[in-house]
Design a protein around this motif. Structure first.
Motif, PDB file in Angstrom:
ATOM      1  N   GLY A   1       5.288  -7.582  -8.209  1.00  0.00           N
ATOM      2  CA  GLY A   1       4.925  -8.694  -7.338  1.00  0.00           C
ATOM      3  C   GLY A   1       5.321  -8.518  -5.882  1.00  0.00           C
ATOM      4  N   SER A   2       5.915  -7.365  -5.526  1.00  0.00           N
ATOM      5  CA  SER A   2       6.294  -7.155  -4.122  1.00  0.00           C
ATOM      6  C   SER A   2       5.103  -6.663  -3.315  1.00  0.00           C
ATOM      7  CB  SER A   2       7.368  -6.067  -4.013  1.00  0.00           C
ATOM      8  OG  SER A   2       8.582  -6.510  -4.533  1.00  0.00           O
ATOM      9  N   LYS A   3       5.161  -6.959  -2.010  1.00  0.00           N
ATOM     10  CA  LYS A   3       4.248  -6.272  -1.090  1.00  0.00           C
ATOM     11  C   LYS A   3       4.854  -4.888  -0.850  1.00  0.00           C
ATOM     12  CE  LYS A   3       2.146  -6.210   3.369  1.00  0.00           C
ATOM     13  NZ  LYS A   3       2.179  -6.602   4.750  1.00  0.00           N
ATOM     14  N   VAL A   4       4.063  -3.835  -0.987  1.00  0.00           N
ATOM     15  CA  VAL A   4       4.617  -2.479  -0.911  1.00  0.00           C
ATOM     16  C   VAL A   4       3.825  -1.623   0.074  1.00  0.00           C
ATOM     17  CG1 VAL A   4       5.046  -0.353  -2.229  1.00  0.00           C
ATOM     18  CG2 VAL A   4       5.467  -2.571  -3.304  1.00  0.00           C
ATOM     19  N   ILE A   5       4.560  -0.890   0.901  1.00  0.00           N
ATOM     20  CA  ILE A   5       3.934   0.158   1.722  1.00  0.00           C
ATOM     21  C   ILE A   5       4.419   1.484   1.165  1.00  0.00           C
ATOM     22  CG2 ILE A   5       3.797   1.243   3.993  1.00  0.00           C
ATOM     23  CD1 ILE A   5       4.240  -1.429   5.262  1.00  0.00           C
ATOM     24  N   ILE A   6       3.484   2.379   0.843  1.00  0.00           N
ATOM     25  CA  ILE A   6       3.948   3.712   0.459  1.00  0.00           C
ATOM     26  C   ILE A   6       3.661   4.662   1.618  1.00  0.00           C
ATOM     27  CG2 ILE A   6       3.902   3.495  -2.050  1.00  0.00           C
ATOM     28  CD1 ILE A   6       1.222   4.685  -2.104  1.00  0.00           C
ATOM     29  N   SER A   7       4.670   5.441   1.943  1.00  0.00           N
ATOM     30  CA  SER A   7       4.539   6.326   3.093  1.00  0.00           C
ATOM     31  C   SER A   7       4.849   7.759   2.686  1.00  0.00           C
ATOM     32  CB  SER A   7       5.489   5.875   4.200  1.00  0.00           C
ATOM     33  OG  SER A   7       6.820   6.161   3.834  1.00  0.00           O
ATOM     34  N   GLY A   8       4.392   8.694   3.502  1.00  0.00           N
ATOM     35  CA  GLY A   8       4.642  10.106   3.208  1.00  0.00           C
ATOM     36  C   GLY A   8       3.600  10.980   3.863  1.00  0.00           C
ATOM     37  N   PHE A   9       3.294  12.087   3.219  1.00  0.00           N
ATOM     38  CA  PHE A   9       2.381  13.066   3.809  1.00  0.00           C
ATOM     39  C   PHE A   9       1.308  13.467   2.800  1.00  0.00           C
ATOM     40  CE2 PHE A   9       6.520  13.656   5.804  1.00  0.00           C
ATOM     41  CZ  PHE A   9       6.179  13.481   7.142  1.00  0.00           C
TER      42      PHE A   9
ATOM     43  N   ILE B   1       8.550  -3.940   0.575  1.00  0.00           N
ATOM     44  CA  ILE B   1       9.322  -2.739   0.221  1.00  0.00           C
ATOM     45  C   ILE B   1       8.569  -1.518   0.769  1.00  0.00           C
ATOM     46  CG2 ILE B   1      10.013  -1.273  -1.748  1.00  0.00           C
ATOM     47  CD1 ILE B   1      10.350  -3.969  -3.321  1.00  0.00           C
ATOM     48  N   ILE B   2       9.289  -0.642   1.432  1.00  0.00           N
ATOM     49  CA  ILE B   2       8.661   0.604   1.919  1.00  0.00           C
ATOM     50  C   ILE B   2       9.221   1.759   1.120  1.00  0.00           C
ATOM     51  CG2 ILE B   2       8.341   2.157   3.889  1.00  0.00           C
ATOM     52  CD1 ILE B   2       8.443  -0.113   5.718  1.00  0.00           C
ATOM     53  N   THR B   3       8.363   2.551   0.532  1.00  0.00           N
ATOM     54  CA  THR B   3       8.846   3.739  -0.180  1.00  0.00           C
ATOM     55  C   THR B   3       8.388   4.988   0.582  1.00  0.00           C
ATOM     56  OG1 THR B   3       6.972   4.254  -1.667  1.00  0.00           O
ATOM     57  CG2 THR B   3       8.460   2.492  -2.357  1.00  0.00           C
ATOM     58  N   VAL B   4       9.213   6.013   0.535  1.00  0.00           N
ATOM     59  CA  VAL B   4       8.900   7.272   1.220  1.00  0.00           C
ATOM     60  C   VAL B   4       8.751   8.375   0.168  1.00  0.00           C
ATOM     61  CG1 VAL B   4       9.726   8.987   2.875  1.00  0.00           C
ATOM     62  CG2 VAL B   4      10.265   6.559   3.225  1.00  0.00           C
ATOM     63  N   THR B   5       7.599   9.039   0.195  1.00  0.00           N
ATOM     64  CA  THR B   5       7.355  10.177  -0.711  1.00  0.00           C
ATOM     65  C   THR B   5       6.956  11.366   0.154  1.00  0.00           C
ATOM     66  OG1 THR B   5       6.455   8.612  -2.324  1.00  0.00           O
ATOM     67  CG2 THR B   5       6.084  10.961  -2.757  1.00  0.00           C
TER      68      THR B   5
ATOM     69  N   GLY C   1       6.834   2.612  -6.008  1.00  0.00           N
ATOM     70  CA  GLY C   1       6.037   1.604  -5.304  1.00  0.00           C
ATOM     71  C   GLY C   1       5.075   0.898  -6.248  1.00  0.00           C
ATOM     72  N   ARG C   2       4.519   1.678  -7.175  1.00  0.00           N
ATOM     73  CA  ARG C   2       3.586   1.094  -8.154  1.00  0.00           C
ATOM     74  C   ARG C   2       4.322   0.041  -8.992  1.00  0.00           C
ATOM     75  NH1 ARG C   2       1.675   6.073 -10.145  1.00  0.00           N
ATOM     76  NH2 ARG C   2      -0.067   6.233  -8.711  1.00  0.00           N
ATOM     77  N   ALA C   3       5.512   0.417  -9.476  1.00  0.00           N
ATOM     78  CA  ALA C   3       6.275  -0.524 -10.317  1.00  0.00           C
ATOM     79  C   ALA C   3       6.665  -1.765  -9.507  1.00  0.00           C
ATOM     80  CB  ALA C   3       7.519   0.165 -10.881  1.00  0.00           C
ATOM     81  N   ALA C   4       7.059  -1.568  -8.240  1.00  0.00           N
ATOM     82  CA  ALA C   4       7.458  -2.720  -7.409  1.00  0.00           C
ATOM     83  C   ALA C   4       6.252  -3.608  -7.111  1.00  0.00           C
ATOM     84  CB  ALA C   4       8.100  -2.229  -6.110  1.00  0.00           C
ATOM     85  N   SER C   5       5.108  -2.977  -6.857  1.00  0.00           N
ATOM     86  CA  SER C   5       3.908  -3.759  -6.560  1.00  0.00           C
ATOM     87  C   SER C   5       3.454  -4.529  -7.803  1.00  0.00           C
ATOM     88  CB  SER C   5       2.804  -2.815  -6.070  1.00  0.00           C
ATOM     89  OG  SER C   5       1.601  -3.518  -5.930  1.00  0.00           O
ATOM     90  N   LEU C   6       3.466  -3.870  -8.964  1.00  0.00           N
ATOM     91  CA  LEU C   6       3.069  -4.558 -10.207  1.00  0.00           C
ATOM     92  C   LEU C   6       4.074  -5.656 -10.566  1.00  0.00           C
ATOM     93  CD1 LEU C   6       1.805  -1.459 -12.209  1.00  0.00           C
ATOM     94  CD2 LEU C   6       0.408  -3.373 -11.409  1.00  0.00           C
TER      95      LEU C   6
END
Ligand code: ADP
Length: 316
Positions: A50-58, A2-6, A43-48
């Motif tokens: 069990g998903s592999k998570v990439i968090i992206s942003g600036f 899962i990729i999240t954008v912040t 992303g934190r909730a998805a990772s906890l």
């Protein structure tokens, strides 16, 4: 994955006090610090979950360095945070008697279209090498282009994938621009009941009124519309089918970020290909579990599974 954008992360400070009185000196214990930003929380909730998570942003400046370091230390996700020259923002929450009383939120670095598309391009390159099941775009962006999120969705649909679910937990004029566009629609949106009211310019005193308003033409062609209602659970619409999601009453500690945890849980459930009912239960249970933690975006998977058994999804 899962990729999240912040686009606009923050260093959050939560101050706890029994009684907060505006207009006088209020003395607090040291605040609880945490990293904020809706996509990071999701992303934190998805990772906890069990998903592999990439968090992206600036991230930018000294606060950006602190945020980047702390995010690495959490060991929950891969980071794709691009540097910007302006300082990452601070957000302050005053908790009074167990509830959010006051929030002070800086506007944060302005993101140019060029920077935003650069980030999208990085995501595209990543997805040329690895598969992702969901992209989420969460929270505000400090941009002078009120169509930026609409433009980014078009980029995702035309340059990255026409298939990947795109969950957009955004509000205000960026959401309005997206909803008014005839071009591309997100897979999912999650206004809370107050944001729904703001969006359609009407007061929404009850779930019954809200469910009616979810058929507003603005929401046409969006696969999944969730209106979250805090302790009252949520409403959900998939095509022509509407659901009322009822949750049990629980003791809470800090509901900040419950909506973000709900989106993270929804992304996880989509990735796991849960049924609609279980997806709704999982997402709601993540919001509830988040509300039982002082930290934002944190869930306890065991509690989430227990809550799922106490949540009722009823078709209207
Ligand atoms: P947002 O944080 O976006 O405003 P909500 O406050 O509606 O979103 O919360 C999202 C979900 O989190 C709710 O639908 C519910 O499942 C859970 N939640 C939030 N507040 C509470 C609460 N006080 N008690 C139990 N669950 C809560």
């Amino acid at each position: 994955m899962i990729i999240t954008v912040t686009m606009n992360p923050s260093l959050d400070h939560a101050y706890f006090i029994d009684h907060f009185s505006p207009g006088i000196v209020n003395r607090f214990q040291t605040p609880r610090k945490s990293i904020g930003g809706k996509g990071i929380n999701a992303g934190r909730a998805a990772s906890l979950s069990g998903s592999k998570v990439i968090i992206s942003g600036f991230l930018g400046g000294d606060l950006g360095q602190i945020v980047g370091r702390d995010l690495k230390d959490e060991n929950l996700f891969e980071l794709m945070m691009l540097p910007v020259s302006e300082e990452t923002r601070r957000a302050i929450t005053v908790m009074h008697d167990g509830n959010v009383h006051t929030e002070i939120v800086e506007s944060g670095p302005e993101v140019s279209d060029e920077q935003a598309f650069h980030l999208m391009n990085e995501i595209k390159e990543k997805l040329n090498k690895e598969n992702a099941s969901v992209i989420t775009i969460n929270g505000s962006v400090n941009s002078n282009n009120k169509h930026l999120y609409k433009d980014l969705l078009k980029y995702i649909r035309t340059e990255i994938s026409n298939e990947i679910p795109v969950l957009m937990d955004i509000s205000g004029e960026q959401l309005l621009s997206l909803l008014e566009s005839d071009e591309y629609k997100p897979t999912f949106i999650k206004p809370n009941i107050h944001e729904l009211s703001e969006l359609i310019g009407k007061s929404i005193p009850s779930k019954e009124v809200a469910i009616h308003e979810m058929s507003h033409p603005l929401f046409n062609d969006i696969d999944y519309i969730m209106v979250s209602c805090g302790a009252e659970g949520a409403l959900f619409k998939a095509g022509d089918v509407c659901y009322n999601v009822e949750i049990p009453t629980i003791d809470i500690i800090n509901p900040t970020g419950s909506g973000d945890a709900t989106v993270g849980g929804f992304a996880y459930a989509l990735e796991q290909k849960y049924s609609i009912e279980d997806t709704l239960k999982y997402a709601m249970a993540c919001g509830m579990s988040n509300a039982q933690h002082a930290e934002v975006g944190v869930i306890n998977k065991h509690d989430v599974e227990l809550f799922m058994n106490q949540i009722q999804v009823k078709q209207y």
